[in-house]
Design a protein around this motif. Structure first.
Motif, mmCIF file in Angstrom:
data_model
loop_
_atom_site.group_PDB
_atom_site.id
_atom_site.type_symbol
_atom_site.label_atom_id
_atom_site.label_comp_id
_atom_site.label_asym_id
_atom_site.label_seq_id
_atom_site.Cartn_x
_atom_site.Cartn_y
_atom_site.Cartn_z
ATOM 1 N N LEU A 91 0.833 -1.195 0.000
ATOM 2 C CA LEU A 91 0.000 0.000 0.000
ATOM 3 C C LEU A 91 0.874 1.253 0.000
ATOM 4 O O LEU A 91 0.638 2.187 -0.773
ATOM 5 N N LEU A 253 -8.121 -1.810 4.354
ATOM 6 C CA LEU A 253 -7.091 -2.763 3.917
ATOM 7 C C LEU A 253 -7.053 -3.894 4.930
ATOM 8 O O LEU A 253 -6.653 -3.695 6.078
ATOM 9 N N ILE A 423 -7.006 -8.057 -2.339
ATOM 10 C CA ILE A 423 -5.753 -7.832 -1.646
ATOM 11 C C ILE A 423 -4.677 -8.774 -2.163
ATOM 12 O O ILE A 423 -3.481 -8.552 -1.963
ATOM 13 N N TYR A 428 -0.981 -2.415 -6.082
ATOM 14 C CA TYR A 428 -2.233 -1.754 -5.733
ATOM 15 C C TYR A 428 -2.397 -0.402 -6.421
ATOM 16 O O TYR A 428 -3.345 0.330 -6.135
#
Length: 438
Positions: A91, A253, A423, A428
């Motif tokens: 992330l 997340l 995920i 991302y």
């Protein structure tokens, strides 16, 4: 064995806040006099012509136009349990995809740790929705990247190379006196970072890795709620985070199911074993979170659907919200509906999740399949099989696995088209870029 039930995904959105609502204080009269604009030092900015300011924030006007031109308030709720090191690093590594937008940003970060009887305070320190701008280098020094005696500090040091950094005081529409806020922001191209050599991307790369010693019974939805409610409480540092004219995007997340529990029924994690996958165990596993909040249709091992369902302390399904052992989904759909009702200038509320759905789910090309885990030990731990799996080339015996985010999906569905991404992917950046898209 789970009993089949009838279920429709459509949700009735809770009524909007009226007189006396917690959201009343978010509204500022369009005619209210605003304070001056502020530069990086926190002092009034008298240089040049006075910029046009928003009637509700006192900040440069970027709102009121077509959808997609509004400023954005982004709330990250990050799973900080022991399995999340790589995902946090990913992330942070990809955060430029969000920051590289011309839209003004206000970004707050909290975790999924709201406490649980299975996570005593001596082991974890629940954030309970509190936002923080601490660098992960400081968290490493505090031991927050250690789990089961293993060091996961690479999740910080691979993306961050600086320790503590300072923020300049800034005003909000609710508090015109400048103060240091527990969030990052960029308005009119100016950030609230005191170090002019530090970019917003660099600061977020240091702030997004939150550590791996948080509670493994994650309260994603309750942590989101706590953060948003704190932003409406004049006694909290987060007060004023929400702007009526700004889009709100909540980003979850997580690789686990939601375990936002009602403390009145904490015994389901202690000695009431009705939701335990294995009642011979001496302790509860996170299977409780799935079994207490979801009820699957169809026969094992593959189910036709697994909707969120209220269960009472005796395990009875479809009970009233007040009797539900996990906080009901309506607790969260109602709050988000109220916030949407407070928005002005076409601003909207969105929920984006990076969670246990398969790659391609966001486009409708790949469905989420609910089935029992083929590994009995994992079934005992989680109560359901993976929603997605990502191979681990460094250690093939330990792939990245994430469980289906059922309760979060239903909250997302209350806001419109789902914005849930897998995920279980190596990058991302594409999904983070969607936060700033209309």
């Amino acid at each position: 064995m789970r009993t089949p039930v009838t279920w429709a995904l459509a949700l009735a959105v809770a009524g909007c806040g009226g007189k006396g609502s917690i959201l009343d204080e978010l509204t500022v009269s369009a005619g209210q006099t605003q304070g001056p604009t502020y530069g990086p030092s926190g002092e009034p900015d008298d240089s040049g012509d006075e910029p046009t300011t928003s009637a509700t924030t006192g900040e440069p006007t970027t709102t009121g136009g077509p959808s997609g031109t509004n400023a954005i308030d982004v709330l990250f709720v990050i799973d900080n349990s022991g399995s999340m090191a790589d995902e946090q690093a990913r992330l942070a590594k990809n955060i430029a995809a969000l920051v590289n937008t011309e839209r003004d940003l206000r970004i707050g970060v909290t975790t999924t740790d709201a406490g649980n009887p299975r996570c005593p305070s001596a082991q974890t320190t629940p954030e309970n929705g509190a936002m923080a701008t601490l660098s992960c280098i400081e968290r490493v020094a505090k031991g927050e990247f250690s789990f089961n005696m293993e060091d996961f500090s690479y999740a910080c040091t691979d993306v961050c190379d600086r320790g503590a950094f300072d923020l300049v005081p800034t005003p909000t529409s609710l508090e015109p006196e400048p103060e240091v806020r527990p969030w990052f922001e960029r308005t009119g191209g100016v950030t609230n970072l005191a170090d002019e050599g530090l970019s917003l991307v660099q600061a977020l790369q240091c702030a997004l890795p939150r550590g791996v010693n948080g509670c493994g019974f994650e309260s994603q939805l309750e942590s989101m709620r706590m953060a948003l409610v704190r932003s409406m409480d004049a006694n909290q540092p987060e007060y004023g985070f929400l702007r009526p004219e700004a889009d709100l995007v909540v980003v979850l997340l997580t690789d686990e199911v939601d375990c936002s529990y009602n403390p009145a029924f904490k015994s389901i994690f202690q000695d009431n074993k009705i939701f335990w996958e294995n009642q011979d165990r001496p302790d509860a596993t996170s299977a409780v979170c799935f079994n207490a909040g979801v009820r699957c249709e169809g026969g094992a091992p593959t189910y036709t659907a697994c909707p969120a369902t209220n269960h009472d302390i005796e395990g009875e399904p479809h009970v009233a919200d007040d009797d539900a052992v996990l906080w009901p989904v309506s607790r969260y759909t109602g709050l988000l509906a109220d916030i949407q009702a407070s928005k002005t200038g076409g601003a909207r509320v969105r929920l984006l999740a990076i969670a246990g759905v398969p790659v391609g789910f966001e486009t409708g090309d790949v469905p989420l399949v609910f089935e029992d885990d083929p590994d009995p030990a994992d079934q005992e731990l989680f109560g359901i099989g993976p929603g997605c799996v990502l191979a681990n080339p460094q250690d093939p015996d330990f792939p990245q696995v994430a469980r289906p985010p059922v309760r979060m999906l239903e909250v997302g569905a209350s806001l419109g088209p789902l914005e849930f991404h897998s995920i279980c992917q190596d990058d991302y950046s594409a999904l983070l870029a969607t936060i700033a898209q209309p």
